[in-house]
Write a protein that holds these residues in place. Structure first.
Motif, PDB file in Angstrom:
ATOM      1  N   VAL A  76       7.581  14.266  -2.221  1.00 29.65           N
ATOM      2  CA  VAL A  76       8.810  14.440  -1.442  1.00 29.65           C
ATOM      3  C   VAL A  76       8.543  14.193   0.037  1.00 29.65           C
ATOM      4  CG1 VAL A  76      10.591  16.067  -0.744  1.00 29.65           C
ATOM      5  CG2 VAL A  76       9.774  16.058  -3.096  1.00 29.65           C
ATOM      6  N   PRO A 122       0.815  -1.219   0.000  1.00 28.96           N
ATOM      7  CA  PRO A 122       0.000   0.000   0.000  1.00 28.96           C
ATOM      8  C   PRO A 122       0.848   1.268   0.000  1.00 28.96           C
ATOM      9  CG  PRO A 122      -0.745  -1.528   1.687  1.00 28.96           C
ATOM     10  CD  PRO A 122       0.515  -2.098   1.127  1.00 28.96           C
ATOM     11  N   LEU A 123       1.957   1.236   0.748  1.00 27.56           N
ATOM     12  CA  LEU A 123       2.828   2.418   0.781  1.00 27.56           C
ATOM     13  C   LEU A 123       3.409   2.697  -0.600  1.00 27.56           C
ATOM     14  CD1 LEU A 123       4.969   2.061   4.045  1.00 27.56           C
ATOM     15  CD2 LEU A 123       3.118   3.664   3.586  1.00 27.56           C
ATOM     16  N   ARG A 142       6.204   2.731 -10.594  1.00 28.65           N
ATOM     17  CA  ARG A 142       6.355   3.954 -11.390  1.00 28.65           C
ATOM     18  C   ARG A 142       6.619   3.627 -12.843  1.00 28.65           C
ATOM     19  NH1 ARG A 142       7.277   9.471  -9.914  1.00 28.65           N
ATOM     20  NH2 ARG A 142       6.106   9.535  -8.000  1.00 28.65           N
ATOM     21  N   CYS A 181       9.232  10.426   4.609  1.00 23.31           N
ATOM     22  CA  CYS A 181       8.714   9.605   5.716  1.00 23.31           C
ATOM     23  C   CYS A 181       9.202   8.170   5.605  1.00 23.31           C
ATOM     24  CB  CYS A 181       7.183   9.584   5.703  1.00 23.31           C
ATOM     25  SG  CYS A 181       6.455  11.096   6.265  1.00 23.31           S
ATOM     26  N   ILE A 182       9.294   7.664   4.395  1.00 22.10           N
ATOM     27  CA  ILE A 182       9.667   6.265   4.212  1.00 22.10           C
ATOM     28  C   ILE A 182      11.174   6.078   4.242  1.00 22.10           C
ATOM     29  CG2 ILE A 182       9.680   4.418   2.487  1.00 22.10           C
ATOM     30  CD1 ILE A 182       6.799   5.423   1.813  1.00 22.10           C
ATOM     31  N   PHE A 189       6.171  12.389   1.595  1.00 18.95           N
ATOM     32  CA  PHE A 189       5.940  10.988   1.956  1.00 18.95           C
ATOM     33  C   PHE A 189       7.168  10.131   1.671  1.00 18.95           C
ATOM     34  CE2 PHE A 189       1.552  12.418   1.890  1.00 18.95           C
ATOM     35  CZ  PHE A 189       1.114  11.852   3.062  1.00 18.95           C
ATOM     36  N   TYR A 190       7.897  10.508   0.624  1.00 15.99           N
ATOM     37  CA  TYR A 190       9.146   9.815   0.345  1.00 15.99           C
ATOM     38  C   TYR A 190      10.088   9.948   1.540  1.00 15.99           C
ATOM     39  CZ  TYR A 190      12.469   7.746  -2.896  1.00 15.99           C
ATOM     40  OH  TYR A 190      13.323   6.884  -3.518  1.00 15.99           O
ATOM     41  N   HIS A 218       0.796   4.048  -2.882  1.00 18.07           N
ATOM     42  CA  HIS A 218       0.515   5.432  -2.528  1.00 18.07           C
ATOM     43  C   HIS A 218       1.615   6.343  -3.060  1.00 18.07           C
ATOM     44  CE1 HIS A 218       0.560   8.740   0.670  1.00 18.07           C
ATOM     45  NE2 HIS A 218      -0.526   8.947  -0.062  1.00 18.07           N
ATOM     46  N   LEU A 219       2.861   5.940  -2.809  1.00 17.88           N
ATOM     47  CA  LEU A 219       4.014   6.744  -3.212  1.00 17.88           C
ATOM     48  C   LEU A 219       4.078   6.909  -4.726  1.00 17.88           C
ATOM     49  CD1 LEU A 219       6.192   7.972  -1.449  1.00 17.88           C
ATOM     50  CD2 LEU A 219       7.644   6.022  -2.008  1.00 17.88           C
TER      51      LEU A 219
END
Lengths: 258, 355, 284
Positions: free
Chosen positions: C99, C85-86, C174, C104-105, C101-102, C89-90
């Protein structure tokens, strides 16, 4: 409905990722005597206690020393290797890149065990030099990848243009490639610093007699104590990471660096 | 067989108006081209029809029923993409069968229908290949077969020939026309290539800045363009600013040009005395003896041998430059003074609309 | 290319570093596993196969190995569950939010494993926030001891390895062109059908990379079980380290390490062979 559900799922997962880090920072800021999240009042007193502790102070200094040396050596080696990578044909470059990143892909524990035996056999067992070399080996791929990514942004035509204007190989490197690679080198250096500063398993097996790095000191401390001094020590690592992420985003953009 | 009506479609991106009231129609079995330069809104229109994009206003009707609020998967419109958009992990057979599998068509029927569709696009024996093992032309055929096999109500083609080389383009163009006619399927075809649009279409919509500048048959668009923009986009044209003097008895205009007065037909609504644009296609001009009656004197600036014709550029006494095609057997050379004859049947008067 | 040679020489120091201090140590590790044991020093002279016999014959060691491999598989599966899911989402985000959320991971990657584990210690402590919140919510009556259980070890390792799984999957997603989803929709597939038939299979190169990496790393994870698992549960890495620095039995420790590495490699090989067809079809 399904939108709300997926937002909720994502929210839980992001919380899962970030909560432990938030907890560390929050716990270090407490004014109370116990590890508490949320903290009971705010203060920096645990940072003072952390710095007042001789064990932690010595460990911090050793960690900083090893990390900074790692940065210098790694960035020089990685820059040279990245320039070599650039000169290779596509297929060779892919193999070279894989070989250079192997220390990142194999478990740190296995590398540490191999190094334990090998360093011992060449007389560097349990020495600071041995530990230092091991840190460089593990940190190297991070710096290499960052610099390769930065150099990939440089159009090969620029080198040809420089050469056509009469600049020799070194001159082209100094005037064209080096300035363009600088953000990558800074990023790579940051990575190397952070990786070395946080390295645990390698340090555990290879540490010199009587010398503890900060993660080792923290581990020992956590085995017997559980007060916010540990959180203060750990917050240092979080702080470096945050500085690192912001700086990398500013310099080369996060997506290119990872 | 479906009739599609598009009524007053609008779409806004931020502050720019991508579609500004597009109204179009495709009758049953008709192939309608959307022709225009990039950014004119043709692809946006197609994407709205396909359902990949929601218009801000307007309506899309299939046989009189609105599909505007239906998601793409419930419209039954086949789409052929510019880069084919074949599923890279599925074989040719699996790609074509995809829409049937989704519809839970029984396996045996899937096999016969896929074979039919592949036969229609003349691509057999490659069923087990992956798309990356196919040439561009073969991929295009698979894409076409995949869109046709679901027997869609409408076929949408987004610059399907743009990624093919010139020789293949011609071949696939005829294939598309042939398949569309045999399947008697209504189609919209987006392109920026006027020759492609002319050759394929029943009707062409020339688009300009989010609007339809003219919607008519290829012949009409070429011979009687509504404005200079359309004339330029549909072939080579000399466009000359003029002022028509008065009406002719036949409903045309008397237009002074190069020292003579030409009787030409034109767009309705132009008033004598107004600024207007005269279109002279290269084939409306020919070279004659400078002394001939009504010949306009001109100086030859350049001539290029094209094989079937001699492309010439000439200038008139007032400095106006014109392009025309002369007989390749003539002796026209740069620097010569010649006479120009105008075939007024191929001349056309248009209103002066800002570009 | 006459300027090529000097360029290639630039790579020499790095190649030398890794050959000397990375390749040779692994060779040394294998060699060590055949050395004779000795008293009072790490290893003796002479060669023997006895360490392998001892390691493979003793359920204490084979049990730890199997437990490590199974736990590794469980961690990998959970990582995949959390990461997909991440990554999805990303891969759908653009610009500024991407940027954020990127970051955050990625940022947990820059924080040491030890610190991240410590975060869990704080959260699940008997008087920690999780216990207090759960009690306040009426879910439990008295604090639950989570620390030093297998559950918290697995959870913390999933936390540690999630970024390694998210990044390759997000990259693969992507690379799935948006027209493919549109094509699928135009052919009649709904959102779920499109996900199942197009997006999911095409993300496989990323899944394969992530699964391989996470499995390899989680089987050999030492710190987390040592810190959060307590003494109760023996995983292979802890057993190896105990032999090496506790008992000072280098040849035996080396043999255990080689066995652990070889069995990890075997599992990875089986996984790669089993998914060969899908990988072949979906390679970029």
């Amino acid at each position: 409905m399904s939108r709300a559900l997926s937002a909720a799922v994502l929210g839980v997962i992001y919380a899962f990722l970030l909560l432990p880090l938030v907890a560390v920072v929050a716990a270090s800021l407490t004014a109370g005597e116990l590890m508490r999240v949320p903290p009971e009042g705010l203060s920096l007193k645990w940072f003072q206690r952390f710095l007042a502790s001789e064990t932690f102070r010595e460990a911090l200094l050793l960690s900083l020393q090893v990390a900074l040396t790692t940065v210098v050596v790694t960035v020089v080696l990685a820059t040279l290797a990245a320039l070599c990578h650039r000169a290779l044909s596509r297929r060779l470059a892919a193999s070279f890149r894989l070989a250079m990143t192997l220390p990142l892909l194999l478990p740190e524990l296995l590398t540490a065990i191999g190094l334990l035996f090998f360093l011992n056999s060449i007389g560097l067992g349990k020495t600071l030099t041995g530990l230092q070399v091991a840190h460089v080996v593990i940190a190297f791929p991070f710096a290499f990848l960052a610099i390769v990514a930065a150099l990939e942004q440089v159009d090969p035509a620029m080198e040809e243009a420089s050469a056509s204007l009469g600049a020799g190989g070194f001159e082209t490197f100094r005037r064209v490639l080096l300035p363009l690679a600088r953000p990558g080198m800074l990023t790579g250096g940051l990575f190397a610093f952070i990786v070395s500063f946080d390295m645990f398993t390698i340090s555990l097996l290879l540490k010199p007699v009587g010398g503890n790095t900060l993660p080792l000191a923290l581990f020992d401390f956590l085995t017997y104590d559980f007060d916010p001094t540990a959180a203060a020590a750990a917050t240092l690592s979080v702080l470096f990471a945050v500085i690192g992420v912001v700086a990398i985003e500013r310099m080369v953009g996060l997506r290119r660096a990872f | 067989m479906t009739q599609i009506d598009i009524i007053g479609l609008t779409k806004r991106y931020g502050t720019t108006l991508a579609l500004d009231g597009v109204t179009l129609q495709a009758r049953e079995g008709e192939l309608v081209s959307l022709l225009g330069p990039s950014g004119c809104g043709k692809t946006t229109t197609l994407r709205c029809i396909a359902g990949f994009m929601d218009p801000d206003g307007g309506d899309i009707l299939a046989d009189g029923a609105s599909v505007t609020d239906l998601p793409p998967q419930r419209r039954d419109f086949g789409v052929v993409f510019q880069n084919y958009a074949l599923f890279p992990h599925l074989t040719v057979f699996e790609n074509v069968a995809y829409g049937l599998g989704v519809r839970r068509v029984p396996k045996a029927e899937q096999r016969t229908r896929v074979a039919e569709a592949l036969a229609m696009v003349r691509l057999q024996g490659l069923e087990d290949r992956l798309p990356r093992a196919l040439s561009g032309g073969q991929q295009q055929r698979v894409a076409l077969a995949r869109a046709l096999v679901i027997r869609p109500r409408l076929l949408l083609l987004d610059e399907p020939l743009a990624n093919l080389d010139a020789r293949l383009r011609e071949e696939v163009r005829w294939l598309i026309r042939d398949v569309q006619q045999r399947a008697r399927i209504t189609a919209f075809y987006v392109t920026h290539d006027q020759a492609e649009a002319m050759a394929l279409s029943d009707r062409i919509a020339v688009m300009k800045a989010g609007r339809v500048a003219q919607f008519a048959t290829p012949r009409e668009i070429y011979q009687r363009p509504a404005e200079a923009y359309v004339a330029r986009f549909t072939g080579e044209a000399n466009i000359i600013p003029v002022r028509p003097r008065d009406r002719t008895a036949g409903g045309g205009f008397h237009v002074p040009f190069g020292g003579v007065v030409l009787p030409v037909s034109g767009v309705e609504g132009i008033r004598p005395g107004d600024a207007a644009m005269l279109m002279l296609r290269p084939e409306a001009l020919s070279i004659t003896d400078p002394g001939a009656p009504d010949a306009i004197p001109a100086l030859v600036l350049g001539a290029a041998f094209l094989g079937a014709a001699l492309a010439c550029e000439v200038s008139l006494a007032d400095g106006m430059r014109l392009r025309l095609q002369a007989s390749p057997h003539g002796t026209v050379q740069p620097g010569m003074t010649v006479g120009l004859a105008v075939d007024t049947a191929h001349a056309w008067l248009m209103p002066d609309i800002p570009q | 290319m006459k300027r090529l040679l000097p360029r290639l020489l630039l790579g020499l120091p790095a190649v030398a570093l890794l050959t000397l201090f990375f390749v040779l140590p692994y060779v040394e590790m294998v060699a060590m596993s055949f050395r004779a044991p000795a008293f009072g020093q790490p290893f003796g002279s002479g060669h023997t196969l006895m360490h392998y016999g001892r390691a493979l014959g003793d359920p204490l060691y084979t049990g730890a190995l199997v437990r490590s491999l199974l736990t590794g598989a469980l961690i990998t599966a959970l990582c995949l569950l959390v990461s997909f899911p991440l990554a999805l989402h990303l891969s759908r985000l653009q610009g500024r939010w991407h940027v954020v959320f990127y970051a955050c991971i990625v940022s947990p990657l820059l924080i040491g494993v030890l610190v991240r584990n410590f975060g869990w210690m704080v959260l699940v402590a008997v008087d920690g926030p999780f216990n207090r919140w759960a009690m306040a919510a009426g879910l439990i009556e008295r604090p639950v001891r989570v620390l030093f259980t297998q559950g918290i070890v697995v959870m913390a390792l999933v936390h540690v390895f999630t970024p390694f799984m998210v990044l390759p999957i997000a990259t693969a997603l992507r690379n799935v062109r948006p027209e493919l989803r549109e094509a699928s929709a135009s052919l009649g597939a709904g959102a779920f059908e499109t996900f199942r038939r197009v997006t999911l299979p095409l993300s496989f190169p990323g899944v394969q990379a992530g699964v391989t990496l996470v499995f390899v790393l989680s089987v050999a994870a030492y710190v987390t079980p040592a810190l959060l698992g307590g003494q109760g549960i023996a995983y292979m890495p802890a057993v190896v380290v105990r032999e090496l620095i506790g008992s000072f039995a280098w040849p035996f420790g080396a043999a255990l390490a080689v066995i652990m590495a070889a069995s990890t490699l075997a599992v990875v090989t089986v996984f790669t062979l089993a998914t060969h067809r899908l990988a072949e079809r979906t390679r970029a």
